[in-house]
Design a protein around this motif. Sequence first.
Motif, PDB file in Angstrom:
ATOM      1  N   ARG A 174     -10.316  -8.846   7.222  1.00 19.26           N
ATOM      2  CA  ARG A 174     -11.155  -8.793   6.030  1.00 19.26           C
ATOM      3  C   ARG A 174     -10.283  -8.800   4.777  1.00 19.26           C
ATOM      4  O   ARG A 174      -9.183  -8.242   4.758  1.00 19.26           O
ATOM      5  N   ALA A 175     -10.814  -9.408   3.724  1.00 18.62           N
ATOM      6  CA  ALA A 175     -10.056  -9.496   2.470  1.00 18.62           C
ATOM      7  C   ALA A 175      -9.683  -8.108   1.962  1.00 18.62           C
ATOM      8  O   ALA A 175      -8.559  -7.882   1.500  1.00 18.62           O
ATOM      9  N   ALA A 176     -10.621  -7.170   2.044  1.00 17.28           N
ATOM     10  CA  ALA A 176     -10.348  -5.826   1.550  1.00 17.28           C
ATOM     11  C   ALA A 176      -9.205  -5.162   2.302  1.00 17.28           C
ATOM     12  O   ALA A 176      -8.454  -4.362   1.735  1.00 17.28           O
ATOM     13  N   ASP A 177      -9.054  -5.504   3.586  1.00 20.19           N
ATOM     14  CA  ASP A 177      -8.035  -4.864   4.413  1.00 20.19           C
ATOM     15  C   ASP A 177      -6.639  -5.425   4.180  1.00 20.19           C
ATOM     16  O   ASP A 177      -5.647  -4.753   4.479  1.00 20.19           O
ATOM     17  N   ILE A 178      -6.560  -6.645   3.687  1.00 17.21           N
ATOM     18  CA  ILE A 178      -5.232  -7.239   3.498  1.00 17.21           C
ATOM     19  C   ILE A 178      -4.846  -7.337   2.022  1.00 17.21           C
ATOM     20  O   ILE A 178      -3.756  -7.817   1.702  1.00 17.21           O
ATOM     21  N   ARG A 179      -5.721  -6.860   1.122  1.00 12.08           N
ATOM     22  CA  ARG A 179      -5.436  -6.992  -0.303  1.00 12.08           C
ATOM     23  C   ARG A 179      -4.105  -6.327  -0.678  1.00 12.08           C
ATOM     24  O   ARG A 179      -3.303  -6.901  -1.419  1.00 12.08           O
ATOM     25  N   ALA A 180      -3.860  -5.126  -0.173  1.00  8.73           N
ATOM     26  CA  ALA A 180      -2.621  -4.424  -0.519  1.00  8.73           C
ATOM     27  C   ALA A 180      -1.407  -5.224  -0.063  1.00  8.73           C
ATOM     28  O   ALA A 180      -0.413  -5.336  -0.793  1.00  8.73           O
ATOM     29  N   ASP A 181      -1.470  -5.794   1.135  1.00  5.23           N
ATOM     30  CA  ASP A 181      -0.367  -6.625   1.630  1.00  5.23           C
ATOM     31  C   ASP A 181      -0.200  -7.866   0.764  1.00  5.23           C
ATOM     32  O   ASP A 181       0.929  -8.292   0.480  1.00  5.23           O
ATOM     33  N   ALA A 182      -1.324  -8.445   0.356  1.00  2.00           N
ATOM     34  CA  ALA A 182      -1.271  -9.663  -0.460  1.00  2.00           C
ATOM     35  C   ALA A 182      -0.630  -9.384  -1.814  1.00  2.00           C
ATOM     36  O   ALA A 182       0.188 -10.179  -2.300  1.00  2.00           O
ATOM     37  N   VAL A 183      -0.984  -8.251  -2.415  1.00  2.00           N
ATOM     38  CA  VAL A 183      -0.397  -7.879  -3.702  1.00  2.00           C
ATOM     39  C   VAL A 183       1.090  -7.620  -3.550  1.00  2.00           C
ATOM     40  O   VAL A 183       1.908  -8.078  -4.366  1.00  2.00           O
ATOM     41  N   ALA A 184       1.471  -6.881  -2.497  1.00  3.97           N
ATOM     42  CA  ALA A 184       2.887  -6.576  -2.276  1.00  3.97           C
ATOM     43  C   ALA A 184       3.691  -7.849  -2.040  1.00  3.97           C
ATOM     44  O   ALA A 184       4.806  -8.003  -2.558  1.00  3.97           O
ATOM     45  N   ALA A 185       3.134  -8.770  -1.266  1.00  2.00           N
ATOM     46  CA  ALA A 185       3.825 -10.034  -0.995  1.00  2.00           C
ATOM     47  C   ALA A 185       3.996 -10.839  -2.281  1.00  2.00           C
ATOM     48  O   ALA A 185       5.054 -11.449  -2.515  1.00  2.00           O
ATOM     49  N   ALA A 186       2.954 -10.855  -3.116  1.00  7.91           N
ATOM     50  CA  ALA A 186       3.040 -11.582  -4.383  1.00  7.91           C
ATOM     51  C   ALA A 186       4.091 -10.964  -5.299  1.00  7.91           C
ATOM     52  O   ALA A 186       4.870 -11.678  -5.943  1.00  7.91           O
ATOM     53  N   GLU A 187       4.140  -9.641  -5.363  1.00 12.87           N
ATOM     54  CA  GLU A 187       5.138  -8.967  -6.196  1.00 12.87           C
ATOM     55  C   GLU A 187       6.546  -9.296  -5.718  1.00 12.87           C
ATOM     56  O   GLU A 187       7.441  -9.566  -6.539  1.00 12.87           O
ATOM     57  N   ARG A 188       6.761  -9.270  -4.415  1.00  7.81           N
ATOM     58  CA  ARG A 188       8.094  -9.600  -3.871  1.00  7.81           C
ATOM     59  C   ARG A 188       8.454 -11.051  -4.172  1.00  7.81           C
ATOM     60  O   ARG A 188       9.586 -11.360  -4.563  1.00  7.81           O
ATOM     61  N   ALA A 189       7.493 -11.942  -3.991  1.00 10.07           N
ATOM     62  CA  ALA A 189       7.756 -13.371  -4.198  1.00 10.07           C
ATOM     63  C   ALA A 189       8.098 -13.658  -5.663  1.00 10.07           C
ATOM     64  O   ALA A 189       9.048 -14.407  -5.951  1.00 10.07           O
ATOM     65  N   PHE A 190       7.351 -13.060  -6.577  1.00  5.01           N
ATOM     66  CA  PHE A 190       7.627 -13.302  -7.993  1.00  5.01           C
ATOM     67  C   PHE A 190       8.914 -12.610  -8.440  1.00  5.01           C
ATOM     68  O   PHE A 190       9.582 -13.084  -9.367  1.00  5.01           O
ATOM     69  N   ALA A 191       9.279 -11.516  -7.775  1.00  4.45           N
ATOM     70  CA  ALA A 191      10.564 -10.888  -8.075  1.00  4.45           C
ATOM     71  C   ALA A 191      11.715 -11.802  -7.674  1.00  4.45           C
ATOM     72  O   ALA A 191      12.727 -11.914  -8.395  1.00  4.45           O
ATOM     73  N   LEU A 192      11.572 -12.468  -6.545  1.00  9.83           N
ATOM     74  CA  LEU A 192      12.592 -13.432  -6.118  1.00  9.83           C
ATOM     75  C   LEU A 192      12.668 -14.603  -7.094  1.00  9.83           C
ATOM     76  O   LEU A 192      13.763 -15.081  -7.429  1.00  9.83           O
ATOM     77  N   LEU A 193      11.514 -15.068  -7.539  1.00  5.22           N
ATOM     78  CA  LEU A 193      11.508 -16.143  -8.533  1.00  5.22           C
ATOM     79  C   LEU A 193      12.196 -15.686  -9.822  1.00  5.22           C
ATOM     80  O   LEU A 193      12.978 -16.433 -10.418  1.00  5.22           O
ATOM     81  N   ALA A 194      11.915 -14.460 -10.234  1.00  8.73           N
ATOM     82  CA  ALA A 194      12.510 -13.937 -11.467  1.00  8.73           C
ATOM     83  C   ALA A 194      14.023 -13.845 -11.351  1.00  8.73           C
ATOM     84  O   ALA A 194      14.749 -14.122 -12.315  1.00  8.73           O
ATOM     85  N   ALA A 195      14.508 -13.472 -10.159  1.00 11.99           N
ATOM     86  CA  ALA A 195      15.957 -13.373  -9.965  1.00 11.99           C
ATOM     87  C   ALA A 195      16.622 -14.741 -10.055  1.00 11.99           C
ATOM     88  O   ALA A 195      17.747 -14.866 -10.560  1.00 11.99           O
ATOM     89  N   GLY A 196      15.915 -15.773  -9.583  1.00 11.57           N
ATOM     90  CA  GLY A 196      16.492 -17.118  -9.610  1.00 11.57           C
ATOM     91  C   GLY A 196      16.210 -17.899 -10.878  1.00 11.57           C
ATOM     92  O   GLY A 196      16.879 -18.899 -11.152  1.00 11.57           O
ATOM     93  N   LEU A 197      15.185 -17.445 -11.625  1.00 11.39           N
ATOM     94  CA  LEU A 197      14.782 -18.164 -12.837  1.00 11.39           C
ATOM     95  C   LEU A 197      14.716 -17.186 -14.014  1.00 11.39           C
ATOM     96  O   LEU A 197      13.667 -17.041 -14.662  1.00 11.39           O
ATOM     97  N   PRO A 198      15.819 -16.528 -14.337  1.00 11.70           N
ATOM     98  CA  PRO A 198      15.772 -15.478 -15.371  1.00 11.70           C
ATOM     99  C   PRO A 198      15.359 -15.996 -16.741  1.00 11.70           C
ATOM    100  O   PRO A 198      14.780 -15.244 -17.535  1.00 11.70           O
ATOM    101  N   HIS A 199      15.627 -17.268 -17.038  1.00  9.84           N
ATOM    102  CA  HIS A 199      15.261 -17.790 -18.354  1.00  9.84           C
ATOM    103  C   HIS A 199      13.743 -17.857 -18.537  1.00  9.84           C
ATOM    104  O   HIS A 199      13.260 -17.852 -19.669  1.00  9.84           O
ATOM    105  N   LEU A 200      12.980 -17.895 -17.432  1.00  5.16           N
ATOM    106  CA  LEU A 200      11.524 -17.930 -17.537  1.00  5.16           C
ATOM    107  C   LEU A 200      10.919 -16.532 -17.635  1.00  5.16           C
ATOM    108  O   LEU A 200       9.711 -16.391 -17.820  1.00  5.16           O
ATOM    109  N   VAL A 201      11.770 -15.521 -17.494  1.00  4.76           N
ATOM    110  CA  VAL A 201      11.338 -14.130 -17.648  1.00  4.76           C
ATOM    111  C   VAL A 201      11.575 -13.652 -19.061  1.00  4.76           C
ATOM    112  O   VAL A 201      10.812 -12.867 -19.621  1.00  4.76           O
TER     113      VAL A 201
END
Length: 209
Positions: A174-201
């Motif tokens: 269910r969407a409600a059951d995986i929302r926390a995982d989805a948010v955590a995954a998105a935060e990790r993914a965008f953190a990796l992007l930020a580390a590789g693309l600091p000029h866009l931060v």
Amino acid sequence: MSEMGLRERKRQRMYQVLSDLAIRLFVEKGFDAVSVAEVAAAAEVSKPTLFRYFPAKEDLVLHRIADHEGEAARVARQGPAPLEALRRHFLDGLRRCDPVTGLNDDPEVLAFHALLYGTPALVARLHTHLERSEAALAEALGGDLQARLAAGQITAVQRILAQENWRRIAAGERAADIRADAVAAAERAFALLAAGLPHLVREKVGEDR
């Protein structure tokens, strides 16, 4: 002006009616089992009329997500910095269960995703949609090679995050059951992007270029 506005509203309404009707038929019978002529007949329009709105059969389906094509580019231009704006936008989409994030378990949304990702012709057309979206984002980020590389990474991250959410929901979660995982995954993914693309931060689009 009012007459032109009414004409445009009628045109947009016809786009929506044709697309919704076609998707309903495709979900019920399968994309390849339904002809354009059958869609036209069900909508009580001629084939030439239908083709004036949708030049290809696949466009009847992709119309549902067409308004997302330039979304990343628009968001990136809003600031405060491109990557931060895109991160906030994706997280807000998860909060709202926006179907484009994959985090939506409404039966109609699941049926649409199954149709889209389960039909080779639609997957191929979806890639064209993503390429145009990526190109628009690259232009918003400056248009040079560095911008194109960044846009490719950002587009891939958002696509993979959405597909993972949809995969889990399609498997029965269910969407409600995986929302926390989805948010955590998105935060990790965008953190990796930020580390590789600091000029866009650090900067807004167009600054310090």
